[in-house]
Design a protein around this motif. Structure first.
Motif, short mmCIF file in Angstrom:
data_model
loop_
_atom_site.label_atom_id
_atom_site.label_comp_id
_atom_site.label_asym_id
_atom_site.label_seq_id
_atom_site.Cartn_x
_atom_site.Cartn_y
_atom_site.Cartn_z
N LYS A 114 57.08 24.46 42.42
CA LYS A 114 57.92 25.14 43.40
C LYS A 114 59.38 25.22 42.96
CE LYS A 114 55.27 24.24 47.61
NZ LYS A 114 54.02 23.99 46.93
N LYS A 115 60.02 26.31 43.37
CA LYS A 115 61.46 26.48 43.24
C LYS A 115 62.06 26.63 44.63
CE LYS A 115 63.18 29.28 40.26
NZ LYS A 115 63.48 30.51 39.48
N LYS A 116 63.33 26.28 44.75
CA LYS A 116 64.01 26.37 46.04
C LYS A 116 64.75 27.71 46.15
CE LYS A 116 65.85 22.73 47.82
NZ LYS A 116 66.74 21.57 48.12
N TYR A 117 64.57 28.38 47.27
CA TYR A 117 65.23 29.66 47.53
C TYR A 117 66.01 29.55 48.83
CZ TYR A 117 62.05 31.38 43.93
OH TYR A 117 61.36 31.56 42.76
N ASN A 134 60.62 26.48 49.68
CA ASN A 134 60.11 26.15 48.34
C ASN A 134 58.87 26.97 48.06
OD1 ASN A 134 62.06 24.07 47.84
ND2 ASN A 134 60.92 22.77 49.27
N ILE A 135 58.94 27.79 47.03
CA ILE A 135 57.84 28.69 46.67
C ILE A 135 57.60 28.60 45.18
CG2 ILE A 135 57.13 31.13 46.52
CD1 ILE A 135 58.63 31.63 49.11
N ASP A 136 56.35 28.58 44.81
CA ASP A 136 55.96 28.56 43.41
C ASP A 136 55.94 30.00 42.88
OD1 ASP A 136 54.58 28.46 40.95
OD2 ASP A 136 53.43 26.72 41.58
N SER A 147 57.36 37.46 47.91
CA SER A 147 58.45 37.86 47.03
C SER A 147 59.60 38.50 47.80
CB SER A 147 57.94 38.83 45.96
OG SER A 147 57.00 38.20 45.11
N CYS A 148 59.30 39.09 48.96
CA CYS A 148 60.39 39.57 49.81
C CYS A 148 61.33 38.42 50.16
CB CYS A 148 59.84 40.17 51.10
SG CYS A 148 58.99 41.74 50.90
N LEU A 149 60.77 37.24 50.35
CA LEU A 149 61.57 36.08 50.72
C LEU A 149 62.37 35.55 49.55
CD1 LEU A 149 58.89 34.26 52.89
CD2 LEU A 149 60.73 35.77 53.66
N THR A 150 61.75 35.44 48.38
CA THR A 150 62.46 34.90 47.22
C THR A 150 63.54 35.87 46.73
OG1 THR A 150 60.87 35.81 45.63
CG2 THR A 150 60.43 33.60 46.50
#
Length: 379
Positions: free
Chosen positions: A178-181, A193-195, A288-291
């Protein structure tokens, strides 16, 4: 309002018609499937068989009492051994930590060699074999259909809003890297947190389904569009759960009444940038809209509808080829333009312009030039 000419790219609608392509629920064993449109489905003693219109691809589900096998490996060994099948197998975990096996295998019959994908699920209270195959010489041509049919399987209504088994094989839900956005709503900063691997897996699924969608014309295209957006919704639903938890906490602290959620969330997503994927589908998955804090009309509308569904609001996707546009519509109180669908009148919500819920541009307001897509239907 941003241009959204990617929507309904592949066919011309006959305006005003509404045709449903409902998922198929097996009342005996509880599983749900939604093979590609216009496939013939017949029940069997242990499940079902579905065939493509030309008969080249066969999709089958078989259910067994869970005490018959100890593990998914036992199921795979028994089945593939009986078929004298040859190929590759790999284990993975799906749904509620169920152990599963995916096989890409070939086997011989009197008419020749067949090849396909097979998923073996050790579950409770049922075990499942989910498979789709075609003649070896056609495999490359129809592999999208094979994967799509298997990936449409869900073991139960409770797990309907999960990615399909093949999607979960290629990349796990709740991915490990996961990465933090950072995001902001109502002047409140928060992070999700999304991978990125989940984003990639989602985009692969969307592109495959878009290729299938392009093959449908005329009236079948209506049903194909419904299936397309339903499969995307299923793939994305649990991926957005961490976001919903954050939003719920913030909205509660801000004392936002639940009935105002559609207005607040609409305003929030309208602030995202307008962006198209530039791929065959031209659709960015909601995760991906969120990231990226960006999306086009249908990707943002799907994001909005999924979030609202978590909060108890029913909604539909609205599509128009005439206007080359998509919007959301929500079953909620409020003034403004409404769209009739399945005996409900949904309040429209424009995601790509800063306008209140219920507002629609006058040059896009003819209801006969819109169709409604029930993305949450599974019964």
């Amino acid at each position: 309002m941003k241009s959204c000419k990617s929507v309904l790219l592949f066919f011309s609608l006959i305006f005003g018609a509404v045709i449903h392509a409902d998922p198929y629920t097996d009342d005996r064993y509880g599983f749900i499937v939604e093979p590609p449109v216009d496939w013939q489905i017949t029940q069997s003693e242990k499940g079902l068989t579905a065939t493509s219109p030309d008969g080249s691809v066969v999709f089958q589900v078989a259910a067994f009492e869970s005490d018959k096998f100890e593990s998914s490996m036992d199921i795979a060994a028994a089945f593939l051994g009986a078929m004298e099948a040859k190929g590759d197998t790999a284990g993975f975990v799906a749904y509620d930590n169920n152990d599963c096996i995916l096989a890409d295998a070939s086997f011989d019959v009197e008419q020749g060699s067949l090849r396909g994908f097979f998923v073996f699920i050790n579950d409770a209270p049922m075990d499942y074999i989910v498979m789709s195959y075609a003649p070896q010489e056609l495999y490359d041509k129809v592999s999208d259909l094979i994967i799509s049919s298997v990936n449409s399987f869900s073991p139960s209504q409770e797990r309907y809003f999960y990615p399909g088994p093949i999607s979960q094989f290629f990349y796990p839900v709740d991915g490990p890297q996961k990465k933090k956005y950072k995001l902001n709503i109502l002047d409140t900063d928060f992070a999700i947190n999304i991978d990125p691997g989940e984003e990639d897996a989602s985009q692969v699924m969307i592109e495959r389904e878009a290729r299938i969608l392009m093959t449908y014309k005329d009236e079948l295209a209506y049903r194909a569009w419904e299936r397309y957006y339903r499969l995307i919704t299923r793939d994305q639903y649990v991926r957005l759960a961490p976001l919903v938890s954050q939003l719920e906490e913030i909205l509660a602290k801000k004392n936002i009444d639940v009935q105002d959620y559609p207005n607040v969330l609409l305003k929030w997503l309208q602030g995202f940038d307008f962006k198209r994927s530039g791929t065959i589908s031209d659709l960015i998955p909601p995760v991906s809209c969120l990231t990226q804090k960006a999306g086009d009309c249908d990707s943002l509308a799907l994001t909005y509808l999924i979030i609202l569904h978590y909060f108890g609001f029913d909604g539909i996707l609205m599509l128009s080829s005439e206007y080359a546009h998509a919007m959301a519509a929500v079953d909620t109180a409020g003034d403004g333009a409404r769209f009739s669908h399945d005996r409900k009148r949904y309040l429209v919500a424009e995601l790509t312009d800063d306008v209140p819920i219920g507002m629609i541009a006058s040059d896009m307001s003819d209801p006969a030039k819109w169709i409604g897509v029930s993305i949450f239907k599974y019964q």
